[in-house]
Design an enzyme around this catalytic site. Structure first.
Site, PDB file in Angstrom:
ATOM      1  CB  CYS A 152      -0.951  -0.013   1.197  1.00 60.51           C
ATOM      2  SG  CYS A 152      -1.981  -1.497   1.242  1.00 60.51           S
ATOM      3  CG  HIS A 292      -1.773   4.428   5.371  1.00 59.03           C
ATOM      4  ND1 HIS A 292      -1.619   4.272   4.011  1.00 59.03           N
ATOM      5  CD2 HIS A 292      -2.024   3.187   5.868  1.00 59.03           C
ATOM      6  CE1 HIS A 292      -1.763   2.990   3.700  1.00 59.03           C
ATOM      7  NE2 HIS A 292      -2.002   2.314   4.803  1.00 59.03           N
ATOM      8  CD  GLU A 303      -1.446   7.885   9.342  1.00 61.65           C
ATOM      9  OE1 GLU A 303      -0.946   8.623   8.478  1.00 61.65           O
ATOM     10  OE2 GLU A 303      -2.412   7.127   9.098  1.00 61.65           O
ATOM     11  CE  LYS A 324      -5.282   4.589   2.118  1.00 61.66           C
ATOM     12  NZ  LYS A 324      -4.324   5.679   2.372  1.00 61.66           N
ATOM     13  CG  HIS A 329      -6.353   1.065   1.375  1.00 62.45           C
ATOM     14  ND1 HIS A 329      -5.431   1.722   0.591  1.00 62.45           N
ATOM     15  CD2 HIS A 329      -5.619   0.362   2.295  1.00 62.45           C
ATOM     16  CE1 HIS A 329      -4.206   1.435   1.017  1.00 62.45           C
ATOM     17  NE2 HIS A 329      -4.296   0.622   2.040  1.00 62.45           N
ATOM     18  CG  PHE A 388      -0.179  -6.014   4.083  1.00 64.33           C
ATOM     19  CD1 PHE A 388      -0.768  -5.267   5.092  1.00 64.33           C
ATOM     20  CD2 PHE A 388      -0.983  -6.886   3.375  1.00 64.33           C
ATOM     21  CE1 PHE A 388      -2.112  -5.377   5.388  1.00 64.33           C
ATOM     22  CE2 PHE A 388      -2.340  -7.015   3.661  1.00 64.33           C
ATOM     23  CZ  PHE A 388      -2.903  -6.262   4.661  1.00 64.33           C
TER      24      PHE A 388
END
Length: 401
Positions: A152, A292, A303, A324, A329, A388
């Site tokens: 991502c 994010h 975050e 998002k 996403h 990831f």
């Protein structure tokens, strides 16, 4: 931009500022047996607007989205590639997963009709780097040609790497970003198996709700975000419209878990510090962070912790939002799309909202620009992406007068 909010940059941006959601029921396949039945699909995208019909069998969705978004970016930039500059123009476009649609449909054909029915275009259609390849071939860009694949964080890494290539003299201009097209049975099924997706199926437009008390996972989206980066003085000489200057770039690894973030936001903290140091900017110069912010229980909190650790008291003074909430996403395309949103925010001096943020979750207590956009001065902004495997990236942008 090609996004769940629209096909085209201004279409996506205006829908975002209008508080619209690009999330809806999945229409491409039967989702009866799937826990999550919603996604950010692309409406109104016609591949034949960008490809001859005979060439569609050579291109997976991520390639098609990339070529379309690149056509918008180049038209907006006014930048022309010809024999005089082709070797100084590069392409770095990545994807987190690549041609999953092609893999699934070809496997079905293999089982039903045997290996002789596999298309000779199977491998070139699915490969992650073929988005960059098609763009390079179509526009004659003969400079650096790469394709990051960092989950991502892919789209942001592509933009950051392109920035470095220009800084280090490998190119004078780069076409950069990310693309993804994995709203497929395997794509949705795989993330459902991880219990990563929201199951708010009765209210899809309200399902992506970063930092909200009632968030229950992310919503899968798709599309592409591509931009033209150019050495600043060259851009000024030709009278280019410059949205923003990339001033700093950071990269890090959590070294912690394959899918969960470091619980204290360690990797996220590191990349923001790196990017600010690279930009030679103080923390109190930052006005806005496009986070994010995926709408997951663990990631959202990590975050926030990282932002507090980097910015201290200033964390309460800057604005943080997650686009998002409106797009879902986009995995490998997220960083490219959101980088574009940051640049547009600086152009228009308006912060996109975090829609659906109604009841702050535990530990989520920053200014998340809830529900409605905000007109304000934005001189310095950060874009964060995390993926990831603990792969992280951050970019710092400066507004140019």
């Amino acid at each position: 931009m090609v996004s769940p909010l629209g096909v085209g940059t201004e279409e996506s941006w205006s829908a975002l500022l209008a508080g619209k959601s690009g999330v809806g029921p999945i229409t491409r396949f039967d989702v009866t047996e799937y826990p999550s039945k919603i996604a950010g699909e692309i409406d109104g995208f016609e591949p034949t607007d960008y490809f001859e019909r005979k060439d569609l069998k050579k291109t997976d969705l991520h390639i098609q989205y990339s070529v379309a978004a690149t056509s918008f970016a180049l038209a907006d930039s006014g930048f022309e590639i010809d024999d005089s500059n082709a070797e100084r123009v590069g392409v770095t476009i990545g994807s987190g997963i690549g041609g999953l649609t092609t893999i699934e449909t070809t496997h079905e054909r293999l089982l039903a009709r045997g290996p002789s029915r596999i298309s000779p275009f199977f491998i070139p259609s699915l490969a992650v780097n073929l988005a960059a390849g098609h763009v390079s071939i179509r526009y004659g860009a003969r400079g650096p040609n790469t394709a990051p694949c960092t989950a991502c964080t892919t789209g942001l890494h592509a933009v950051g790497d392109a920035f470095r290539m220009i800084q280090h003299g490998y190119a004078d201009a780069m076409i950069a970003g990310g693309a993804e097209g994995v709203v497929t049975p395997l794509g949705i099924g795989g993330f459902c198996a991880m219990k990563a997706l929201s199951t708010r199926n009765d209210e899809p437009e309200r399902a992506s709700r970063p930092w909200d008390r009632d968030r229950d996972g992310f919503v899968l989206g798709e599309g592409a975000g591509i931009m033209v980066l150019e050495e600043l003085e060259q851009a000024r000489r030709r009278g280019a419209r410059v949205y923003a200057e990339i001033a700093g770039y950071g990269l890090s690894g959590d070294a912690y878990h394959i899918s969960a973030p470091h619980p204290e936001g360690q990797g996220a903290e590191t990349v923001m510090r790196q990017a600010l140091a690279d930009a030679e900017l103080e923390i109190d110069s930052v006005d806005y962070i496009n986070a994010h912010g995926t709408s997951t229980p663990l990631g959202d909190v990590a975050e926030v912790l990282a932002i507090k650790q980097v910015f201290g008291d200033h964390a309460r003074k800057l604005a943080v939002s997650s686009t998002k909430s409106a797009t879902g996403h986009l995995l490998g395309a997220a960083g490219g799309l959101e980088t574009g949103f940051v640049c547009l925010a600086m152009r228009d001096q308006v912060l996109p909202a975090t829609i659906n943020h109604e009841h702050p979750g535990e530990g989520c207590d920053l200014d998340f620009v809830p529900l409605t956009p905000r007109e304000t001065r934005v001189d310095v902004a950060i874009n964060n992406s995390f993926g990831f495997g603990g792969t992280n990236g951050a970019l710092v942008f400066k507004r140019l007068d």
